[in-house]
Motif scaffolding. Structure first.
Motif, PDB file in Angstrom:
ATOM      1  N   PHE A 123     -25.583  19.630 -23.330  1.00  0.00           N
ATOM      2  CA  PHE A 123     -25.487  20.639 -24.201  1.00  0.00           C
ATOM      3  C   PHE A 123     -26.623  21.342 -24.895  1.00  0.00           C
ATOM      4  O   PHE A 123     -27.618  20.673 -25.218  1.00  0.00           O
ATOM      5  N   ILE A 124     -26.732  22.782 -24.547  1.00  0.00           N
ATOM      6  CA  ILE A 124     -27.811  23.298 -25.113  1.00  0.00           C
ATOM      7  C   ILE A 124     -27.316  24.220 -26.556  1.00  0.00           C
ATOM      8  O   ILE A 124     -26.276  25.011 -26.353  1.00  0.00           O
ATOM      9  N   ASN A 159     -41.102  30.159 -17.257  1.00  0.00           N
ATOM     10  CA  ASN A 159     -40.154  30.185 -16.252  1.00  0.00           C
ATOM     11  C   ASN A 159     -39.646  28.484 -16.024  1.00  0.00           C
ATOM     12  O   ASN A 159     -38.694  28.104 -15.570  1.00  0.00           O
ATOM     13  N   GLU A 160     -40.957  27.862 -15.932  1.00  0.00           N
ATOM     14  CA  GLU A 160     -40.797  26.226 -15.637  1.00  0.00           C
ATOM     15  C   GLU A 160     -39.852  25.634 -16.691  1.00  0.00           C
ATOM     16  O   GLU A 160     -39.005  24.763 -16.297  1.00  0.00           O
ATOM     17  N   ALA A 161     -40.088  25.912 -17.858  1.00  0.00           N
ATOM     18  CA  ALA A 161     -39.116  25.541 -18.888  1.00  0.00           C
ATOM     19  C   ALA A 161     -37.973  25.575 -18.952  1.00  0.00           C
ATOM     20  O   ALA A 161     -37.063  24.980 -19.059  1.00  0.00           O
ATOM     21  N   LEU A 162     -37.607  26.878 -18.281  1.00  0.00           N
ATOM     22  CA  LEU A 162     -36.370  27.320 -18.291  1.00  0.00           C
ATOM     23  C   LEU A 162     -35.432  26.659 -17.127  1.00  0.00           C
ATOM     24  O   LEU A 162     -34.561  26.244 -17.268  1.00  0.00           O
ATOM     25  N   VAL A 163     -36.366  26.420 -16.040  1.00  0.00           N
ATOM     26  CA  VAL A 163     -35.834  25.730 -14.675  1.00  0.00           C
ATOM     27  C   VAL A 163     -35.576  24.368 -15.150  1.00  0.00           C
ATOM     28  O   VAL A 163     -34.467  23.834 -14.840  1.00  0.00           O
ATOM     29  N   ARG A 164     -36.375  23.643 -15.896  1.00  0.00           N
ATOM     30  CA  ARG A 164     -36.229  22.094 -16.350  1.00  0.00           C
ATOM     31  C   ARG A 164     -34.855  22.181 -17.063  1.00  0.00           C
ATOM     32  O   ARG A 164     -33.978  21.305 -16.904  1.00  0.00           O
ATOM     33  N   ILE A 165     -34.658  23.103 -17.885  1.00  0.00           N
ATOM     34  CA  ILE A 165     -33.252  23.043 -18.765  1.00  0.00           C
ATOM     35  C   ILE A 165     -32.113  23.305 -18.057  1.00  0.00           C
ATOM     36  O   ILE A 165     -31.025  22.702 -18.139  1.00  0.00           O
ATOM     37  N   VAL A 166     -32.259  24.387 -16.997  1.00  0.00           N
ATOM     38  CA  VAL A 166     -31.100  24.633 -16.391  1.00  0.00           C
ATOM     39  C   VAL A 166     -30.787  23.383 -15.406  1.00  0.00           C
ATOM     40  O   VAL A 166     -29.473  23.012 -15.164  1.00  0.00           O
ATOM     41  N   ASP A 167     -31.845  22.898 -14.894  1.00  0.00           N
ATOM     42  CA  ASP A 167     -31.530  21.756 -13.677  1.00  0.00           C
ATOM     43  C   ASP A 167     -30.999  20.679 -14.495  1.00  0.00           C
ATOM     44  O   ASP A 167     -30.319  19.654 -13.997  1.00  0.00           O
ATOM     45  N   SER A 168     -30.992  20.333 -16.016  1.00  0.00           N
ATOM     46  CA  SER A 168     -30.534  19.254 -16.550  1.00  0.00           C
ATOM     47  C   SER A 168     -29.191  19.310 -17.167  1.00  0.00           C
ATOM     48  O   SER A 168     -28.859  18.637 -18.034  1.00  0.00           O
ATOM     49  N   THR A 169     -28.789  20.616 -17.087  1.00  0.00           N
ATOM     50  CA  THR A 169     -27.706  21.049 -17.854  1.00  0.00           C
ATOM     51  C   THR A 169     -26.487  22.172 -17.279  1.00  0.00           C
ATOM     52  O   THR A 169     -26.839  22.437 -16.445  1.00  0.00           O
ATOM     53  N   SER A 170     -25.420  21.428 -17.334  1.00  0.00           N
ATOM     54  CA  SER A 170     -24.299  22.067 -16.546  1.00  0.00           C
ATOM     55  C   SER A 170     -23.192  23.010 -17.713  1.00  0.00           C
ATOM     56  O   SER A 170     -22.627  23.854 -17.112  1.00  0.00           O
ATOM     57  N   THR A 171     -23.689  22.595 -18.939  1.00  0.00           N
ATOM     58  CA  THR A 171     -22.759  23.397 -19.894  1.00  0.00           C
ATOM     59  C   THR A 171     -23.587  23.975 -21.208  1.00  0.00           C
ATOM     60  O   THR A 171     -24.552  23.086 -21.431  1.00  0.00           O
ATOM     61  N   ASN A 172     -23.543  25.003 -21.497  1.00  0.00           N
ATOM     62  CA  ASN A 172     -24.440  25.822 -22.349  1.00  0.00           C
ATOM     63  C   ASN A 172     -23.523  26.219 -23.701  1.00  0.00           C
ATOM     64  O   ASN A 172     -22.379  27.010 -23.235  1.00  0.00           O
ATOM     65  N   ILE A 173     -23.874  25.951 -24.657  1.00  0.00           N
ATOM     66  CA  ILE A 173     -23.113  26.498 -26.067  1.00  0.00           C
ATOM     67  C   ILE A 173     -24.218  27.322 -26.587  1.00  0.00           C
ATOM     68  O   ILE A 173     -25.267  26.841 -27.015  1.00  0.00           O
ATOM     69  N   GLU A 174     -24.104  28.490 -26.554  1.00  0.00           N
ATOM     70  CA  GLU A 174     -25.170  29.539 -27.280  1.00  0.00           C
ATOM     71  C   GLU A 174     -24.609  29.856 -28.635  1.00  0.00           C
ATOM     72  O   GLU A 174     -23.673  30.409 -28.682  1.00  0.00           O
ATOM     73  N   GLN A 175     -25.562  29.813 -29.469  1.00  0.00           N
ATOM     74  CA  GLN A 175     -25.291  30.275 -30.962  1.00  0.00           C
ATOM     75  C   GLN A 175     -26.102  31.656 -31.045  1.00  0.00           C
ATOM     76  O   GLN A 175     -27.334  31.577 -30.856  1.00  0.00           O
ATOM     77  N   ASN A 176     -25.418  32.705 -31.342  1.00  0.00           N
ATOM     78  CA  ASN A 176     -25.962  33.989 -31.421  1.00  0.00           C
ATOM     79  C   ASN A 176     -25.919  34.297 -32.942  1.00  0.00           C
ATOM     80  O   ASN A 176     -24.685  34.381 -33.378  1.00  0.00           O
TER      81      ASN A 176
END
Length: 283
Positions: free
Chosen positions: A11-12, A266-283
């Protein structure tokens, strides 16, 4: 709790500091930080925090004692993002083109652009042009008289309030820099999607000192910050002096830094996407 029990994935939670700017966190921050700490205890390594600027990430990290990754755009936005979408376009070697792009709002300095254009014209004549994306008539702040003044200014070229992604990317790539005169009082910790778009196109960003993303510009060396009109004019004067010399510092170095900084983010985003399958976004 039920969601966390049922789904075996990472989760993010992404923090956007518009919450702070609007005062939503004033009375609930202690509860918010406590809940974050409890989530971390429950999820362990499956739980990640991100924030849109370095200064906001530091604030969150200080309160919860956890590492917070800086992601200028939503992590889910990375799924459809590619640095290759920015095609290099030849720029006019005799005119410094500054893009004032993105959704036009009062707190993004839209109603200061006419004064800025006057100052640039008085100092540099027709050597500088602002490419301004108009405010849509549906906005509560829309002022047709002001738009008419923008239209009649000799150093302003107007763009529609709604642009296709392709046209926006082409416009960004044809600029020597983006000028984002956002209000520091509203953007003290906030980020800017246009900032990320600009550095992804290897375009320096000019912003007011005190904005959250202005701190990231200084950290990455990928643009310039100013406190008043005199500093802004000095930055532009340097850009004009270096016209035609792509690698001349400081503008040439800012372009190099923009490329480096964009790839790191961009590499930081790739790392997160690769390790995460579900995103919870707090807006």
């Amino acid at each position: 709790q039920g969601l966390l029990d049922d789904i075996d994935s990472n989760f993010i939670i992404r923090f956007m500091s518009v919450m702070d700017a609007a005062g939503y966190c004033d009375n609930s921050e202690v509860i918010l930080w406590r809940n974050i700490i409890e989530l971390k205890k429950f999820l362990g390594a499956r739980f990640q925090l991100t924030a849109e600027t370095s200064i906001y990430a530091k604030k969150i990290s200080k309160n919860v004692g956890l590492y917070v990754e800086v992601t200028p755009i939503p992590v889910v936005g990375r799924l459809n993002f590619s640095l290759q979408q920015y095609k290099k376009i030849g720029v006019d070697p005799y005119v410094l083109k500054l893009g004032c792009l993105g959704g036009a709002r009062r707190d993004k300095g839209y109603f200061e652009l006419l004064e800025i254009a006057d100052q640039l014209h008085q100092s540099f004549g027709f050597s500088v042009r602002l490419y301004v994306q108009l405010m849509g008539p549906q906005s509560d702040d829309y002022d047709p008289v002001y738009d008419s003044k923008l239209h009649n200014h000799p150093c302003i070229e107007l763009l529609p309030s709604s642009l296709t992604e392709e046209f926006l990317f082409q416009t960004i790539s044809s600029c020597q820099a983006l000028l984002l005169p956002y209000w520091p009082q509203s953007y003290a910790m906030r980020g800017s999607g246009m900032y990320f778009d600009a550095i992804s196109a290897e375009i320096p960003v000019i912003a007011q000192r005190g904005c959250g993303f202005a701190g990231d510009i200084e950290l990455g060396g990928c643009g310039f910050v100013y406190s008043d009109a005199a500093e802004l004019l000095e930055i532009v004067a340097t850009g004009l002096r270096d016209m035609g010399r792509a690698d001349a510092p400081p503008w040439g170095q800012a372009r190099i830094n923009a490329r480096t900084h964009a790839h790191a983010l961009n590499e930081a985003l790739v790392r997160i996407v690769d390790s995460t399958s579900t995103n919870i976004e707090q807006n």
